[in-house]
Design an enzyme around this catalytic site. Structure first.
Site, short mmCIF file in Angstrom:
data_model
loop_
_atom_site.label_atom_id
_atom_site.label_comp_id
_atom_site.label_asym_id
_atom_site.label_seq_id
_atom_site.Cartn_x
_atom_site.Cartn_y
_atom_site.Cartn_z
N THR A 1 -52.44 -64.17 -24.50
CA THR A 1 -51.00 -64.11 -24.75
C THR A 1 -50.32 -64.99 -23.71
O THR A 1 -50.27 -64.65 -22.52
CB THR A 1 -50.50 -62.66 -24.62
OG1 THR A 1 -51.18 -61.86 -25.59
CG2 THR A 1 -49.00 -62.57 -24.85
N LYS B 1 -47.09 -63.64 -31.50
CA LYS B 1 -47.69 -62.65 -30.59
C LYS B 1 -46.63 -62.09 -29.64
O LYS B 1 -46.57 -60.87 -29.41
CB LYS B 1 -48.83 -63.29 -29.81
CG LYS B 1 -49.46 -62.43 -28.72
CD LYS B 1 -50.08 -61.13 -29.25
CE LYS B 1 -50.64 -60.29 -28.09
NZ LYS B 1 -51.00 -58.92 -28.53
N LYS C 1 -45.42 -58.78 -17.56
CA LYS C 1 -45.73 -60.20 -17.77
C LYS C 1 -45.28 -60.63 -19.17
O LYS C 1 -44.63 -61.65 -19.35
CB LYS C 1 -47.25 -60.44 -17.63
CG LYS C 1 -47.67 -61.89 -17.77
CD LYS C 1 -49.08 -62.04 -18.36
CE LYS C 1 -49.09 -61.88 -19.86
NZ LYS C 1 -50.32 -62.29 -20.55
#
Lengths: 287, 287
Positions: free
Chosen positions: B88, B165, B234
């Site tokens: 990701t 995503k 994150k």
């Protein structure tokens, strides 16, 4: 006899019950009359004919006004009758009304409902109910006849069902905001948001809720509204009032309320509440 | 060979492929070695054996460092090889890497993955992929062998899959916050939040995502983490970076990022990210 009340009343009639109906605007009862319901010209006259009364109105004040006064349900229902209250209201209002009903030897049952008008017509509603056990037992088969695919019993605590209903509408509004922001990010990043939501609707978010609302949001089909921004704002205000009463911070609910307020401020109060995440875009367009 | 990389590698091996593995911490490759995978002691030596390389690492910097330098994939893979990148990362990083790979006559495919480790073991992952057509065609059966129940093709635009995503992780985080706030409101209002979520999990939110996470949140089983608050932070930072790059405001994503940051600030970076809505409660406890 609004957008949910009408199909619910039709379901009750078609389940074989004798049905008496009342609406402030008489014309809204015409379709019920055609199906054999008796149209009453006042709440008092309806109350004199019925031992179980269902109500579904837009807010706490409207519900109280139906109950109170010389022409209200409290003074005109026969002792022992049951009032099944389907409106989305504050839990505290349900508690206050339950106390008042008891003073008149009446039963008050909280039975708010999940489902859009199409779901009502398809008998796919979900009711959540709370109140005294005899009223729950009496109401359960009637709520199924009214179109309840599910009737979920939350017990004696009269405030429980309306709390669950507020949580549910908060959860739906959260999903609307999330769908809207994700679709906007995808589109602005050069991704076809329909392709993306086609995937999410088959995988992580494989439910009618996300499937239907992602379609509405991607097509920006906010009219005609099945549930208006004005009602969405009302519900987010109820959620925050309940949160304040319970001593719970809800930052996401606060954000949703701000966005619903912005929609209403933009003059968009009558479009579908699924426009919530576009509130600030509308604002930019109109300024 | 992290919590997702290991079961994905096992799936590839058990699908009959020759498998070479590398991990910075060699001990993490032991279970793969026991299944017959060849453990390589450097990225360069692995690259010399393989024509298709799968990578799954925790962030953009780690992925770049695998690719670059004398010991990296770019300089050590044979021309015509394919790099299937499951991490990701920012869409722009995927674009930069695709350009670099092309300079070395290599193919870079963006193929990020949805699913927790249990889903990987059960071959119920969902991959989203984008990149040049020959690489997509080559990778699709391999991604199925890697445990993909679904492989969703988002076309040529290399940035598309990572954008999807990021949208997906934003949507999941939104659901976590909503579940947490609803459960807190119910509990503080005297309603059994398990009863409430039992109902929602059967009706409006009848999906494994809501079923699993409402259980984790109601039982406050935030350890061991399947996906940590640190990784959640994150990802919310990546979502907001992408939103800024695309010129899109995302107030809900901003809220989620703040709450993830608060969890990390509270020293809770290694608990499950589903604790997001409790961030301010932890804060109150520790102050």
């Amino acid at each position: 006899m609004g957008s949910l009340g009408t199909p619910i009343a039709v379901n009750l009639k078609e389940s074989g019950h004798d049905l008496y109906v009342y609406n402030r605007t008489v014309s809204k009862t015409a379709s019920l009359a055609a199906k054999g319901a008796v149209v009453c010209n006042s709440i008092a006259s309806l109350a004199k004919e019925c031992t179980v009364v269902f109500t579904i109105v837009s807010d706490d004040a409207a519900l109280k006004s139906i109950c109170e006064g010389d022409q209200g349900l409290l003074k005109n229902l026969a002792a022992g009758s049951t009032h099944v209250s389907m409106s989305t209201i504050l839990p505290q209002t349900a508690k206050d009304l339950a106390v008042l009903h008891e003073q008149y030897q009446l039963h008050y049952l909280a039975a708010p409902v999940f489902g859009r008008p199409e779901a009502a017509a398809a008998r796919k509603l979900n009711f959540v109910m709370s109140g005294q056990q005899p009223a729950r037992k009496q109401a359960e088969p009637l709520l199924k006849d009214a179109g309840g695919a599910g009737v979920f019993d939350f017990g004696d605590n009269i405030t429980a069902a309306n709390t669950v209903k507020l949580c549910g509408n908060f959860l739906i509004a959260s999903a609307l905001e999330a769908i809207g922001e994700s679709a906007a990010l995808a589109t602005r990043s050069g991704v076809d948001a329909s392709d993306m939501w086609n995937m999410f609707s088959q995988t992580l978010f494989n439910t009618p809720l996300y499937q239907n609302y992602s379609n509405i949001i991607l097509q920006q089909k906010f009219e005609p509204a099945a549930f208006t921004a004005k009602l969405g704002l009302k519900d987010m205000n109820l959620v925050l009032q309940q949160a304040a009463a319970a001593g719970q911070q809800m930052p996401l609910a606060s954000l949703l309320k701000e966005n619903m307020q912005q929609l209403v401020n933009n003059g968009q109060e009558n479009i579908d509440w699924s426009a919530v995440s576009t509130a600030h875009q509308f604002s930019r367009v109109s300024n």
